[in-house]
Design a protein around this motif. Structure first.
Motif, PDB file in Angstrom:
ATOM      1  N   GLU A 112      29.105  58.151 -15.859  1.00  0.00           N
ATOM      2  CA  GLU A 112      30.451  57.759 -15.412  1.00  0.00           C
ATOM      3  C   GLU A 112      31.003  58.665 -14.315  1.00  0.00           C
ATOM      4  O   GLU A 112      32.210  58.846 -14.206  1.00  0.00           O
ATOM      5  N   GLY A 137      30.519  64.671 -14.886  1.00  0.00           N
ATOM      6  CA  GLY A 137      30.443  65.984 -14.256  1.00  0.00           C
ATOM      7  C   GLY A 137      31.742  66.755 -14.453  1.00  0.00           C
ATOM      8  O   GLY A 137      32.768  66.189 -14.874  1.00  0.00           O
ATOM      9  N   GLY A 141      31.417  62.111 -11.626  1.00  0.00           N
ATOM     10  CA  GLY A 141      31.839  61.552 -10.341  1.00  0.00           C
ATOM     11  C   GLY A 141      30.724  61.510  -9.320  1.00  0.00           C
ATOM     12  O   GLY A 141      29.531  61.414  -9.660  1.00  0.00           O
ATOM     13  N   ASP A 143      28.415  70.930 -16.626  1.00  0.00           N
ATOM     14  CA  ASP A 143      29.374  71.870 -16.039  1.00  0.00           C
ATOM     15  C   ASP A 143      28.673  73.219 -15.874  1.00  0.00           C
ATOM     16  O   ASP A 143      28.653  74.046 -16.791  1.00  0.00           O
ATOM     17  N   GLY A 144      28.073  73.411 -14.680  1.00  0.00           N
ATOM     18  CA  GLY A 144      27.216  74.573 -14.423  1.00  0.00           C
ATOM     19  C   GLY A 144      27.871  75.911 -14.725  1.00  0.00           C
ATOM     20  O   GLY A 144      27.215  76.832 -15.206  1.00  0.00           O
ATOM     21  N   ALA A 145      29.171  76.037 -14.437  1.00  0.00           N
ATOM     22  CA  ALA A 145      29.854  77.320 -14.650  1.00  0.00           C
ATOM     23  C   ALA A 145      30.848  77.230 -15.810  1.00  0.00           C
ATOM     24  O   ALA A 145      31.634  78.141 -16.013  1.00  0.00           O
ATOM     25  N   VAL A 155      36.542  60.812  -2.350  1.00  0.00           N
ATOM     26  CA  VAL A 155      35.246  61.077  -2.992  1.00  0.00           C
ATOM     27  C   VAL A 155      34.414  59.805  -2.917  1.00  0.00           C
ATOM     28  O   VAL A 155      34.844  58.739  -3.359  1.00  0.00           O
ATOM     29  N   THR A 166      21.543  75.581 -11.397  1.00  0.00           N
ATOM     30  CA  THR A 166      22.200  74.299 -11.679  1.00  0.00           C
ATOM     31  C   THR A 166      21.472  73.635 -12.850  1.00  0.00           C
ATOM     32  O   THR A 166      20.366  74.043 -13.224  1.00  0.00           O
ATOM     33  N   VAL A 221      39.623  66.805 -13.396  1.00  0.00           N
ATOM     34  CA  VAL A 221      40.635  66.044 -12.640  1.00  0.00           C
ATOM     35  C   VAL A 221      41.229  64.911 -13.482  1.00  0.00           C
ATOM     36  O   VAL A 221      42.441  64.712 -13.518  1.00  0.00           O
ATOM     37  N   ASP A 222      40.350  64.157 -14.177  1.00  0.00           N
ATOM     38  CA  ASP A 222      40.821  62.969 -14.917  1.00  0.00           C
ATOM     39  C   ASP A 222      41.267  63.283 -16.348  1.00  0.00           C
ATOM     40  O   ASP A 222      41.991  62.497 -16.943  1.00  0.00           O
ATOM     41  N   LEU A 276      41.401  52.613 -10.225  1.00  0.00           N
ATOM     42  CA  LEU A 276      41.110  51.474  -9.356  1.00  0.00           C
ATOM     43  C   LEU A 276      40.942  50.172 -10.131  1.00  0.00           C
ATOM     44  O   LEU A 276      41.309  49.105  -9.660  1.00  0.00           O
ATOM     45  N   ILE A 336      35.378  56.496  -4.774  1.00  0.00           N
ATOM     46  CA  ILE A 336      35.712  56.397  -6.201  1.00  0.00           C
ATOM     47  C   ILE A 336      37.007  57.146  -6.501  1.00  0.00           C
ATOM     48  O   ILE A 336      37.561  57.013  -7.590  1.00  0.00           O
ATOM     49  N   ALA A 337      37.451  57.946  -5.540  1.00  0.00           N
ATOM     50  CA  ALA A 337      38.743  58.633  -5.689  1.00  0.00           C
ATOM     51  C   ALA A 337      39.294  58.931  -4.300  1.00  0.00           C
ATOM     52  O   ALA A 337      38.540  59.029  -3.333  1.00  0.00           O
TER      53      ALA A 337
HETATM   54  N1  NDP Z   1      36.494  55.322  -9.712  1.00  0.00           N
HETATM   55  C1  NDP Z   1      35.561  55.680 -10.590  1.00  0.00           C
HETATM   56  O1  NDP Z   1      34.840  54.836 -11.134  1.00  0.00           O
HETATM   57  C2  NDP Z   1      35.368  57.122 -10.931  1.00  0.00           C
HETATM   58  C3  NDP Z   1      36.000  58.110 -10.215  1.00  0.00           C
HETATM   59  N2  NDP Z   1      35.763  59.448 -10.500  1.00  0.00           N
HETATM   60  C4  NDP Z   1      36.416  60.457  -9.672  1.00  0.00           C
HETATM   61  O2  NDP Z   1      35.428  61.309  -9.096  1.00  0.00           O
HETATM   62  C5  NDP Z   1      36.035  62.558  -8.781  1.00  0.00           C
HETATM   63  C6  NDP Z   1      35.094  63.702  -9.121  1.00  0.00           C
HETATM   64  O3  NDP Z   1      33.867  63.556  -8.433  1.00  0.00           O
HETATM   65  P1  NDP Z   1      33.129  64.842  -7.831  1.00  0.00           P
HETATM   66  O4  NDP Z   1      34.127  65.739  -7.203  1.00  0.00           O
HETATM   67  O5  NDP Z   1      32.011  64.373  -6.998  1.00  0.00           O
HETATM   68  O6  NDP Z   1      32.639  65.627  -9.093  1.00  0.00           O
HETATM   69  P2  NDP Z   1      31.785  65.381 -10.434  1.00  0.00           P
HETATM   70  O7  NDP Z   1      32.675  64.818 -11.471  1.00  0.00           O
HETATM   71  O8  NDP Z   1      30.509  64.730 -10.145  1.00  0.00           O
HETATM   72  O9  NDP Z   1      31.545  66.901 -10.864  1.00  0.00           O
HETATM   73  C7  NDP Z   1      30.788  67.726  -9.995  1.00  0.00           C
HETATM   74  C8  NDP Z   1      30.641  69.088 -10.613  1.00  0.00           C
HETATM   75  O10 NDP Z   1      29.967  68.969 -11.854  1.00  0.00           O
HETATM   76  C9  NDP Z   1      29.057  70.018 -11.967  1.00  0.00           C
HETATM   77  N3  NDP Z   1      27.718  69.434 -11.942  1.00  0.00           N
HETATM   78  C10 NDP Z   1      27.357  68.161 -11.762  1.00  0.00           C
HETATM   79  N4  NDP Z   1      26.028  68.039 -11.793  1.00  0.00           N
HETATM   80  C11 NDP Z   1      25.568  69.265 -12.009  1.00  0.00           C
HETATM   81  C12 NDP Z   1      24.287  69.797 -12.154  1.00  0.00           C
HETATM   82  N5  NDP Z   1      23.194  69.025 -12.104  1.00  0.00           N
HETATM   83  N6  NDP Z   1      24.151  71.113 -12.364  1.00  0.00           N
HETATM   84  C13 NDP Z   1      25.250  71.900 -12.452  1.00  0.00           C
HETATM   85  N7  NDP Z   1      26.514  71.465 -12.336  1.00  0.00           N
HETATM   86  C14 NDP Z   1      26.648  70.154 -12.114  1.00  0.00           C
HETATM   87  C15 NDP Z   1      29.246  70.917 -10.742  1.00  0.00           C
HETATM   88  O11 NDP Z   1      30.143  71.933 -11.074  1.00  0.00           O
HETATM   89  P3  NDP Z   1      30.005  73.386 -10.343  1.00  0.00           P
HETATM   90  O12 NDP Z   1      30.229  73.117  -8.888  1.00  0.00           O
HETATM   91  O13 NDP Z   1      31.080  74.204 -10.958  1.00  0.00           O
HETATM   92  O14 NDP Z   1      28.645  73.907 -10.634  1.00  0.00           O
HETATM   93  C16 NDP Z   1      29.814  69.968  -9.737  1.00  0.00           C
HETATM   94  O15 NDP Z   1      30.624  70.574  -8.753  1.00  0.00           O
HETATM   95  C17 NDP Z   1      37.339  62.629  -9.564  1.00  0.00           C
HETATM   96  O16 NDP Z   1      38.428  62.556  -8.663  1.00  0.00           O
HETATM   97  C18 NDP Z   1      37.298  61.391 -10.456  1.00  0.00           C
HETATM   98  O17 NDP Z   1      38.589  60.848 -10.621  1.00  0.00           O
HETATM   99  C19 NDP Z   1      34.911  59.807 -11.497  1.00  0.00           C
HETATM  100  C20 NDP Z   1      34.262  58.853 -12.243  1.00  0.00           C
HETATM  101  C21 NDP Z   1      34.431  57.426 -12.013  1.00  0.00           C
END
Ligand code: NDP
Ligand SMILES: Nc1nc(O)c(N)c(N[C@@H]2O[C@H](COP(=O)(O)O)[C@@H](O)[C@H]2O)n1
Length: 217
Positions: free
Chosen positions: A144, A48, A146, A75-77, A175, A123, A54-55, A26, A17-18
């Motif tokens: 939506e 998330g 990531g 956003d856990g933190a 990703v 979390t 990032v976006d 995309l 997805i990235a």
């Molecule tokens: N092509 C597409 O359709 C899409 C692409 N994307 C891409 O995806 C990428 C990001 O994906 P990814 O890196 O996996 O990250 P996410 O966007 O899924 O964010 C992950 C972070 O969100 C927090 N989080 C998520 N779930 C929980 C939970 N249950 N409890 C606590 N915290 C939580 C955590 O933060 P922490 O670690 O600080 O606790 C975790 O590290 C980007 O580059 C974006 O561009 C995104 C959406 C759609």
């Protein structure tokens, strides 16, 4: 009871997805219009922290007529900077975080009208997120991304439908649609996918796959 959850994403043919740099644009304009129609049909959009950071997405309805749904950030933190568009006034925003969130950030966001839920544990429990949203009247949710957030919901059987657009690109490292501990075999997934429809995008280069997700237990 919980809301109906659509997981919508665009991937490369190798399931990314990235890219490794975070690049994720995309979808073609037709696919984005489809995404915005889904946004207009739901009550809330969940993303998330990394996607928000990032976006810097707006998560509003712009390419079709329709109302903006509520924006939900997990956003856990509470790492998301206060300058992000998700915290602007174009739509209501709700944040689910934990004790790790800085107090000053919580207060600043509350002053701006952002509703903050500080959940117990290290979390955020996705089932708690859906339960809380349901109690606020949310019946349909668009997940939506990531990848990590998709894993959190899908691995707990909290997704009902996956709408996946496969785009004609390859990223290699990057990703994945679902980023988590993983399943050892097809038997080990707690859910089963049933292909519902296949549609060639109006652009002629992307394929839109719809799957229904059912929990095995
Ligand atoms: N092509 C597409 O359709 C899409 C692409 N994307 C891409 O995806 C990428 C990001 O994906 P990814 O890196 O996996 O990250 P996410 O966007 O899924 O964010 C992950 C972070 O969100 C927090 N989080 C998520 N779930 C929980 C939970 N249950 N409890 C606590 N915290 C939580 C955590 O933060 P922490 O670690 O600080 O606790 C975790 O590290 C980007 O580059 C974006 O561009 C995104 C959406 C759609
Ligand atoms: N369906 C889909 N296709 C893509 O190609 C994408 N890059 C995304 N990304 C999601 O859309 C958000 C951006 O939204 P705004 O245009 O800023 O409203 C992004 O953060 C992802 O959630 N989705």
């Amino acid at each position: 009871m919980r809301p109906y959850v659509y997981l919508v994403a665009a991937t490369t043919i190798d399931g990314r997805i990235a890219s490794y740099t975070g690049y994720s644009r995309l979808s073609c304009p037709y696919d984005l219009k489809r995404l915005h129609s889904i946004r207009a049909s739901v009550d809330a959009i969940i993303v998330g922290a990394n996607t928000a950071i990032v976006d810097n997405p707006r998560l509003t309805v712009r390419y079709v007529e329709g109302k903006n749904p509520m924006r939900v950030l997990i956003d856990g933190a509470l790492r998301a900077p206060l300058t992000l568009r998700i915290f602007d006034s174009s739509a209501p925003t709700v944040v689910f975080t934990t004790h790790k969130a800085p107090q000053d950030k919580i207060h600043e966001l509350q002053k701006r009208g952002v509703k903050i839920y500080i959940t117990e544990g290290e979390t955020v429990d996705p089932a708690y997120v859906l339960d809380t949203l349901y109690k606020q009247g949310v019946r349909k949710v668009l997940l939506e991304g990531g990848g990590r957030t998709n894993w959190e919901f899908l691995s707990k059987c909290l997704v009902d439908e996956i709408i996946l657009t496969v785009t004609p690109y390859v990223f290699g490292r990057g990703v994945s649609l679902v980023e988590g501990a993983g399943f050892a075999t097809t038997e080990d997934t707690p859910f089963a996918l049933t292909l519902h429809s296949i549609k060639l995008c109006e652009c002629g280069q992307e394929v839109v796959l719809k799957y229904h997700v059912s929990c095995k237990h």
